[in-house]
Design an enzyme around this catalytic site. Structure first.
Site, PDB file in Angstrom:
ATOM      1  N   LYS A  86       0.840  -1.202   0.000  1.00 13.68           N
ATOM      2  CA  LYS A  86       0.000   0.000   0.000  1.00 13.68           C
ATOM      3  C   LYS A  86       0.875   1.252   0.000  1.00 13.68           C
ATOM      4  CE  LYS A  86      -1.756   2.558   3.131  1.00 13.68           C
ATOM      5  NZ  LYS A  86      -1.498   3.831   2.402  1.00 13.68           N
TER       6      LYS A  86
ATOM      7  N   GLY B 184       6.966   4.384   8.019  1.00 13.74           N
ATOM      8  CA  GLY B 184       6.179   5.599   8.192  1.00 13.74           C
ATOM      9  C   GLY B 184       6.510   6.232   9.525  1.00 13.74           C
ATOM     10  N   SER B 185       5.595   7.042  10.010  1.00 11.89           N
ATOM     11  CA  SER B 185       5.866   7.774  11.248  1.00 11.89           C
ATOM     12  C   SER B 185       5.765   6.851  12.461  1.00 11.89           C
ATOM     13  CB  SER B 185       4.871   8.924  11.387  1.00 11.89           C
ATOM     14  OG  SER B 185       3.571   8.386  11.495  1.00 11.89           O
ATOM     15  N   THR B 186       6.385   7.271  13.535  1.00  8.91           N
ATOM     16  CA  THR B 186       6.354   6.476  14.764  1.00  8.91           C
ATOM     17  C   THR B 186       4.922   6.374  15.295  1.00  8.91           C
ATOM     18  OG1 THR B 186       8.643   6.976  15.269  1.00  8.91           O
ATOM     19  CG2 THR B 186       7.231   6.417  17.141  1.00  8.91           C
TER      20      THR B 186
ATOM     21  N   GLY C  22       3.217   3.827  13.242  1.00  7.87           N
ATOM     22  CA  GLY C  22       3.834   2.535  13.515  1.00  7.87           C
ATOM     23  C   GLY C  22       3.308   1.917  14.794  1.00  7.87           C
TER      24      GLY C  22
ATOM     25  N   GLU D 273       9.926   0.481  10.240  1.00  4.27           N
ATOM     26  CA  GLU D 273      10.943   1.500   9.948  1.00  4.27           C
ATOM     27  C   GLU D 273      10.277   2.844  10.189  1.00  4.27           C
ATOM     28  OE1 GLU D 273      14.010   1.024   9.153  1.00  4.27           O
ATOM     29  OE2 GLU D 273      13.977  -1.118   8.740  1.00  4.27           O
TER      30      GLU D 273
ATOM     31  N   CYS E   7      13.694  10.201   6.549  1.00  4.79           N
ATOM     32  CA  CYS E   7      13.738   9.657   7.902  1.00  4.79           C
ATOM     33  C   CYS E   7      15.125   9.828   8.498  1.00  4.79           C
ATOM     34  CB  CYS E   7      13.359   8.184   7.875  1.00  4.79           C
ATOM     35  SG  CYS E   7      14.316   7.261   6.661  1.00  4.79           S
TER      36      CYS E   7
ATOM     37  N   GLU F   2      10.225  15.387  14.903  1.00  6.99           N
ATOM     38  CA  GLU F   2      10.643  15.277  13.505  1.00  6.99           C
ATOM     39  C   GLU F   2       9.894  16.333  12.689  1.00  6.99           C
ATOM     40  OE1 GLU F   2       9.334  11.642  11.608  1.00  6.99           O
ATOM     41  OE2 GLU F   2      11.274  11.441  10.615  1.00  6.99           O
TER      42      GLU F   2
HETATM   43  P1  NAD Z   1       2.626   8.113   7.972  1.00  7.08           P
HETATM   44  O1  NAD Z   1       2.876   7.220   9.125  1.00  7.08           O
HETATM   45  O2  NAD Z   1       1.584   9.134   8.086  1.00  7.08           O
HETATM   46  O3  NAD Z   1       2.254   7.248   6.667  1.00  7.08           O
HETATM   47  C1  NAD Z   1       3.111   6.244   6.167  1.00  7.08           C
HETATM   48  C2  NAD Z   1       2.280   5.194   5.462  1.00  7.08           C
HETATM   49  O4  NAD Z   1       1.489   4.525   6.435  1.00  7.08           O
HETATM   50  C3  NAD Z   1       1.282   5.747   4.439  1.00  7.08           C
HETATM   51  O5  NAD Z   1       1.165   4.829   3.369  1.00  7.08           O
HETATM   52  C4  NAD Z   1      -0.002   5.825   5.230  1.00  7.08           C
HETATM   53  O6  NAD Z   1      -1.143   5.795   4.404  1.00  7.08           O
HETATM   54  C5  NAD Z   1       0.107   4.585   6.101  1.00  7.08           C
HETATM   55  N1  NAD Z   1      -0.625   4.608   7.370  1.00  7.08           N
HETATM   56  C6  NAD Z   1      -0.841   5.648   8.194  1.00  7.08           C
HETATM   57  N2  NAD Z   1      -1.552   5.258   9.274  1.00  7.08           N
HETATM   58  C7  NAD Z   1      -1.787   3.928   9.138  1.00  7.08           C
HETATM   59  C8  NAD Z   1      -2.495   2.959   9.912  1.00  7.08           C
HETATM   60  N3  NAD Z   1      -3.104   3.270  11.054  1.00  7.08           N
HETATM   61  N4  NAD Z   1      -2.524   1.689   9.476  1.00  7.08           N
HETATM   62  C9  NAD Z   1      -1.883   1.345   8.324  1.00  7.08           C
HETATM   63  N5  NAD Z   1      -1.253   2.230   7.523  1.00  7.08           N
HETATM   64  C10 NAD Z   1      -1.188   3.511   7.935  1.00  7.08           C
HETATM   65  O7  NAD Z   1       4.027   8.740   7.613  1.00  7.08           O
HETATM   66  P2  NAD Z   1       4.339   9.814   6.488  1.00  7.08           P
HETATM   67  O8  NAD Z   1       4.181  11.146   7.089  1.00  7.08           O
HETATM   68  O9  NAD Z   1       3.621   9.488   5.246  1.00  7.08           O
HETATM   69  O10 NAD Z   1       5.869   9.486   6.212  1.00  7.08           O
HETATM   70  C11 NAD Z   1       6.873  10.100   6.851  1.00  7.08           C
HETATM   71  C12 NAD Z   1       7.344   9.273   8.026  1.00  7.08           C
HETATM   72  O11 NAD Z   1       7.950   8.071   7.542  1.00  7.08           O
HETATM   73  C13 NAD Z   1       8.422   9.987   8.798  1.00  7.08           C
HETATM   74  O12 NAD Z   1       8.211   9.814  10.170  1.00  7.08           O
HETATM   75  C14 NAD Z   1       9.685   9.294   8.336  1.00  7.08           C
HETATM   76  O13 NAD Z   1      10.748   9.401   9.250  1.00  7.08           O
HETATM   77  C15 NAD Z   1       9.213   7.902   8.160  1.00  7.08           C
HETATM   78  N6  NAD Z   1      10.118   7.151   7.271  1.00  7.08           N
HETATM   79  C16 NAD Z   1      10.930   6.209   7.830  1.00  7.08           C
HETATM   80  C17 NAD Z   1      11.840   5.523   7.033  1.00  7.08           C
HETATM   81  C18 NAD Z   1      12.765   4.494   7.613  1.00  7.08           C
HETATM   82  O14 NAD Z   1      13.336   3.712   6.862  1.00  7.08           O
HETATM   83  N7  NAD Z   1      12.946   4.459   8.924  1.00  7.08           N
HETATM   84  C19 NAD Z   1      11.898   5.786   5.668  1.00  7.08           C
HETATM   85  C20 NAD Z   1      11.060   6.750   5.134  1.00  7.08           C
HETATM   86  C21 NAD Z   1      10.163   7.423   5.954  1.00  7.08           C
END
Ligand code: NAD
Length: 490
Positions: A178, A231-233, A236, A253, A287, A384
């Site tokens: 997704k 995605g975000s903490t 996660g 991650e 990230c 962040e």
């Molecule tokens: P986000 O958590 O809002 O979204 C990330 C993904 O998760 C999207 O596809 C979103 O639709 C999905 N998502 C959100 N809530 C969900 C839920 N409850 N259940 C399932 N899926 C869900 O994050 P973002 O703002 O889109 O991305 C940026 C974040 O990602 C930052 O915190 C960044 O540090 C992190 N990131 C981490 C890495 C790594 O390798 N550690 C790499 C890239 C980005």
């Protein structure tokens, strides 16, 4: 497929682009201009059901019988297809995400290398044998975990798609991926290429949609065996709960607030421009952005002035211009959040020494920004920001530098600048981070494990150990003697 503004993008399920049962098509726009970029289908629960069923079916079809040599050939073919289509992929991604095309080209190259790496190492997926004692012999088998739900964010769509797909396919799993609803295009294109090179139907499925609905439904789906989330903490943490019922394998991650330690004995002419690169690459939407620069007091003013000068020199503009170093942010809404952090920093006592004003032009641009006089307890030092904003914090000595660096809920990466090699090793050993760079700004390479300590997540991507996340180890214990072991003497 040409990049076309009137294009409608379907879901990718069971080997083809399909219309969504949800009936939802969402308008996409180029973040740098606001121009329309076609409409993309969003998956609802019925679509996710269909994708998971396709992935389950593929496990028991020809893919389930595909040996390592054939999987390696297919992954190399997919890497070749990425190379053959790299210009189109880079333009599609640049338009969709707003980042500088020079950076995106490098990310497409990393995507290719990632498929290449896992194509090359999947032969190392071997069990081991062990003489248990007596007439017993143990050996282990590595089997694919099964159907994997993979969730990726908007900041590196093409690279993250490759980071996720390559190890899963190498291990023989099938995938329902997704993407973020705003940036699904490169993942859809990679799935098309996977089908074109002969990866069987149902092995790769792409279902864009919102996180809290489509993503949550996918994570909780009983047909899913493993969840890999980037995605975000905060998200996660939610995913961790959802993946627990029914219990699934999980790797995360997550976010970062990575420190960049500049000691007085560093070569400042290298440390300063590299530190600027480490925050402004991808407009800080990384990230691993080194967003907290910790500077030894005696060189603090010099480093802050150098960072401000470097920030002013970054070429910001049209993401499709090959000379551009920093494009736009992902959206106006995100730009508003970034600026809100800067204002909060100022209200807490930080001083803007470069950037800090969003400007009036079109597109979601934000200038490279440096905040000085920052203390590590401030919101701008702990949260962040995910934009081109670096904070500069002074430290008195090595002990304090390490304490400040580790005073964060995150632990993704860190960088150390010092010409004393012993200090480089000593400090690297004491930093709580998944990757520590010494005297260079990079943090991720195909083949090297990438992932976090603390609330930056768990599990490692892009390395050999990633294969462990996608395989089960099955032990077989064999009686090799004439009589079975029978302690009851029955
Ligand atoms: P986000 O958590 O809002 O979204 C990330 C993904 O998760 C999207 O596809 C979103 O639709 C999905 N998502 C959100 N809530 C969900 C839920 N409850 N259940 C399932 N899926 C869900 O994050 P973002 O703002 O889109 O991305 C940026 C974040 O990602 C930052 O915190 C960044 O540090 C992190 N990131 C981490 C890495 C790594 O390798 N550690 C790499 C890239 C980005």
């Amino acid at each position: 497929m040409a990049v076309a503004t009137d294009r409608e993008y379907g879901l990718f399920i069971d080997g083809e682009l399909v219309e969504p049962a949800s009936g939802e098509l969402r308008d996409l726009a180029e973040p740098a201009t606001g121009d329309p970029l076609g409409r993309a289908a969003m998956a609802g629960p019925d679509d996710v059901d269909r994708a998971v069923a396709a992935a389950r079916g593929a496990l028991s079809g020809p893919w389930g019988k595909t040996g390592p040599t054939e999987r390696s050939r297919l992954l190399h073919a997919l890497a070749d297809a990425v190379v053959a289509n790299r210009k189109e992929l880079a333009e599609l991604e640049t338009r969709n995400v707003g980042k500088a095309i020079a950076s995106v080209k490098a990310e497409v190259a990393v995507a290719e290398q990632n498929f290449r790496f896992f194509a090359s190492v999947l032969g190392s997926l071997a069990g081991r044998s062990h003489p248990v004692g007596g007439s017993l012999l143990y050996y282990s088998l590595r089997e694919p975990v099964g159907v994997c739900a993979q969730i990726v964010p908007w900041n590196y769509p093409v690279m993250m798609t490759a980071w996720k797909l390559a190890p899963a396919l190498a291990a023989g799993c099938t995938v329902v991926l997704k993407p973020d609803p705003a940036t699904p295009l490169s993942a859809l294109r990679i799935a098309e290429l996977a089908a074109e090179v002969g990866i069987p139907n149902g092995v790769v499925n792409i279902v864009p949609g919102d996180g809290p609905t489509t993503g949550a439904y996918l994570v909780g789906h009983p047909g899913v065996d493993k969840v890999s989330f980037t995605g975000s903490t905060r998200s996660g943490s939610e995913v961790m709960k959802l993946a627990s019922d029914p219990v699934k394998r999980l790797s995360l991650e997550l976010g970062g607030k990575s420190p960049n330690l500049i000691f007085a004995d560093a070569k400042l002419e290298d440390a300063i421009p590299s530190s600027a690169y480490a925050i402004y690459y991808s407009a800080g939407q990384s990230c691993d952005a080194r967003s907290r620069v910790l500077v030894e007091e005696s060189v603090y003013d010099e480093v802050v002035a150098g960072l401000a000068e470097a920030a002013g020199k970054v070429k910001v503009g049209d993401p499709l211009d090959p000379e551009t170093q920093m494009g736009s942010l992902i959206s106006d809404v995100h730009r508003g959040k970034v600026h809100g952090f800067v204002e909060e920093g100022v209200s807490e006592g930080a001083e803007v020494v470069a950037g800090g004003e969003p400007g009036n032009g079109g597109g979601a641009f934000y200038p490279p920004t440096v905040l000085a006089k920052v203390e590590n307890r401030m919101v701008v030092a702990q949260e962040e920001i995910f934009g081109p904003v670096v904070v500069a914090i002074p430290f008195a000595d090595e002990k304090e530098a390490i304490a400040l660096a580790n005073d964060s809920r995150y632990g993704l990466v860190a960088t150390v600048w010092s010409q004393d090699p012993a200090r480089g090793h000593r400090v690297a050993a004491r930093l709580k981070a998944g990757t520590v760079g010494v005297n260079m700004p990079y943090s991720a390479f195909p083949g090297i494990p990438f992932g976090g300590y603390k609330q930056s997540g768990f599990g490692r991507e892009t390395g050999l150990e990633t294969l462990d996340l996608y395989t089960e180890s099955k032990g077989v214990i064999l009686q090799t003697g004439p009589k079975p072991v029978n302690p009851f003497g029955l």
